[in-house]
Design a protein around this motif. Structure first.
Motif, PDB file in Angstrom:
ATOM      1  N   UNK A  87       0.854  -1.197   0.000  1.00  0.00           N
ATOM      2  CA  UNK A  87       0.000   0.000   0.000  1.00  0.00           C
ATOM      3  C   UNK A  87       0.889   1.246   0.000  1.00  0.00           C
ATOM      4  N   UNK A  88       0.323   2.375  -0.328  1.00  0.00           N
ATOM      5  CA  UNK A  88       1.100   3.616  -0.321  1.00  0.00           C
ATOM      6  C   UNK A  88       1.271   4.075   1.123  1.00  0.00           C
ATOM      7  N   UNK A  89       2.523   4.131   1.581  1.00  0.00           N
ATOM      8  CA  UNK A  89       2.824   4.559   2.951  1.00  0.00           C
ATOM      9  C   UNK A  89       2.772   6.082   3.058  1.00  0.00           C
ATOM     10  N   UNK A  90       3.126   6.756   1.975  1.00  0.00           N
ATOM     11  CA  UNK A  90       3.122   8.213   1.973  1.00  0.00           C
ATOM     12  C   UNK A  90       3.569   8.744   0.633  1.00  0.00           C
ATOM     13  N   UNK A  91       3.467  10.049   0.481  1.00  0.00           N
ATOM     14  CA  UNK A  91       3.818  10.662  -0.796  1.00  0.00           C
ATOM     15  C   UNK A  91       4.719  11.881  -0.552  1.00  0.00           C
ATOM     16  N   UNK A  92       5.781  11.959  -1.342  1.00  0.00           N
ATOM     17  CA  UNK A  92       6.704  13.093  -1.309  1.00  0.00           C
ATOM     18  C   UNK A  92       6.567  13.814  -2.636  1.00  0.00           C
ATOM     19  N   UNK A  93       6.445  15.135  -2.596  1.00  0.00           N
ATOM     20  CA  UNK A  93       6.448  15.873  -3.858  1.00  0.00           C
ATOM     21  C   UNK A  93       7.739  16.675  -3.951  1.00  0.00           C
ATOM     22  N   UNK A  94       8.254  16.743  -5.166  1.00  0.00           N
ATOM     23  CA  UNK A  94       9.526  17.389  -5.449  1.00  0.00           C
ATOM     24  C   UNK A  94       9.306  18.534  -6.433  1.00  0.00           C
ATOM     25  N   UNK A  95       9.838  19.687  -6.109  1.00  0.00           N
ATOM     26  CA  UNK A  95       9.810  20.845  -7.000  1.00  0.00           C
ATOM     27  C   UNK A  95      11.265  21.174  -7.335  1.00  0.00           C
ATOM     28  N   UNK A  96      11.576  21.320  -8.611  1.00  0.00           N
ATOM     29  CA  UNK A  96      12.948  21.578  -9.066  1.00  0.00           C
ATOM     30  C   UNK A  96      13.047  23.013  -9.591  1.00  0.00           C
ATOM     31  N   UNK A  97      14.054  23.743  -9.096  1.00  0.00           N
ATOM     32  CA  UNK A  97      14.220  25.141  -9.479  1.00  0.00           C
ATOM     33  C   UNK A  97      15.672  25.407  -9.853  1.00  0.00           C
ATOM     34  N   UNK A  98      15.866  25.826 -11.083  1.00  0.00           N
ATOM     35  CA  UNK A  98      17.209  26.217 -11.531  1.00  0.00           C
ATOM     36  C   UNK A  98      17.183  27.724 -11.771  1.00  0.00           C
ATOM     37  N   UNK A  99      17.510  28.471 -10.719  1.00  0.00           N
ATOM     38  CA  UNK A  99      17.500  29.932 -10.762  1.00  0.00           C
ATOM     39  C   UNK A  99      18.725  30.467 -10.032  1.00  0.00           C
ATOM     40  N   UNK A 100      19.032  31.717 -10.299  1.00  0.00           N
ATOM     41  CA  UNK A 100      20.175  32.345  -9.634  1.00  0.00           C
ATOM     42  C   UNK A 100      19.831  32.793  -8.223  1.00  0.00           C
ATOM     43  N   UNK A 101      18.568  33.129  -7.971  1.00  0.00           N
ATOM     44  CA  UNK A 101      18.152  33.642  -6.666  1.00  0.00           C
ATOM     45  C   UNK A 101      16.966  32.860  -6.133  1.00  0.00           C
ATOM     46  N   UNK A 102      16.923  32.744  -4.808  1.00  0.00           N
ATOM     47  CA  UNK A 102      15.812  32.073  -4.132  1.00  0.00           C
ATOM     48  C   UNK A 102      14.571  32.947  -4.208  1.00  0.00           C
ATOM     49  N   UNK A 103      13.393  32.303  -4.310  1.00  0.00           N
ATOM     50  CA  UNK A 103      12.127  33.029  -4.341  1.00  0.00           C
ATOM     51  C   UNK A 103      11.184  32.400  -3.314  1.00  0.00           C
ATOM     52  N   UNK A 104      10.740  33.188  -2.330  1.00  0.00           N
ATOM     53  CA  UNK A 104       9.860  32.669  -1.273  1.00  0.00           C
ATOM     54  C   UNK A 104       8.499  32.222  -1.807  1.00  0.00           C
TER      55      UNK A 104
END
Length: 195
Positions: free
Chosen positions: A74-91
Motif C-alpha cells: 500500500x502507499x505509505x506516503x507521498x513526497x512531492x519534489x519541486x525543481x528550481x534552476x534559478x540564480x536567486x531564491x524566491x519565497x
C-alpha cells in the motif's frame, strides 16, 4: 527617407530584442527541465519499486510525485519534489509547493534548487518544506523516505491497537459479557453460602 529607414531599423532592433528574450527564456526552461529529469532519474535509480511520476510540463502541481510503498504494497506516503534552476531564491516557491501538496495529498515537500535561501548553506527546512541542492538530493530522499515509512508503521500500529481496544470495550459492554459475569457472581455467591 532617412526617417523611414530609422523607423525600420528601430522595429528590427525591437524584434531582435524580443527574439533574444524568448531564446533566453526557453533556455532557462530547458535548464530547469534538465534538473527535473536528473532528479527524476536519480529517484528512479535509488528507489526502483517506488512510484516516481513526473507531472507533465504545463500541468498544475509539483514537478515530481513520489509514492513510497509500505512493505505490504500500500502507499505509505507521498513526497512531492519541486525543481528550481534559478540564480536567486524566491519565497513564492514555498507557498506554491504547499498548495501543490494539498492538491496531491502529499505528506512531505522538497524543493531541489540551485539557489538556497539567505543564511542556508546546506540542506535544511523552511517550516515544513525541505530544501536542498541537487548533489544533496540522494541523502535527503533516503532520509525522508525512511521517515515516511516509519510514520506509516507507527500509524498502522496505533490503528491496530485501537481496533483491539474497541473490540475489548465492545465485548465488555455487550450482553454476552454481562451473562458471563452474572454466572460468575452466582457461582461465587453459592460458594460463599456453602462455606
Amino acid at each position: 527617407k532617412i526617417g523611414k529607414l530609422e523607423l525600420q531599423l528601430e522595429r528590427q532592433n525591437a524584434k531582435i530584442k524580443d527574439l533574444e528574450e524568448q531564446r533566453t527564456a526557453s533556455h532557462g526552461e530547458l535548464e530547469g527541465e534538465v534538473l527535473e529529469l536528473a532528479v527524476e532519474g536519480t529517484l528512479r535509480n535509488l528507489f526502483p519499486r517506488d512510484g516516481i511520476n513526473e507531472v507533465k510540463r504545463g500541468a498544475y502541481g509539483a514537478d515530481i510525485e513520489h509514492s513510497v510503498p509500505s512493505p505490504g504494497g500500500a502507499v505509505a506516503g507521498k513526497i512531492i519534489w519541486e525543481c528550481k534552476k534559478h540564480k536567486n531564491w524566491n519565497d513564492k516557491w514555498v507557498t506554491k509547493l504547499r498548495q501543490d501538496a494539498i492538491e496531491a495529498n502529499a505528506d512531505t515537500m522538497v524543493i531541489v534548487s540551485t539557489a538556497l535561501p539567505d543564511g542556508m548553506l546546506t540542506f535544511g527546512r523552511i517550516d515544513d518544506i525541505f530544501v536542498c541542492q541537487y548533489h544533496e538530493m540522494p541523502i535527503v530522499a533516503a532520509l525522508l523516505r525512511h521517515a515516511v515509512l516509519r510514520i506509516s508503521q507507527v500509524q498502522a500500529r496505533e490503528e491496530h491497537m485501537m481496533t483491539i481496544q474497541e473490540r475489548v470495550l465492545e465485548y465488555v459492554s455487550g450482553p454476552e459479557f454481562a451473562m458471563v459475569m452474572r454466572g460468575v457472581m452466582q457461582g461465587y455467591e453459592a460458594f460463599e453460602e456453602n462455606m
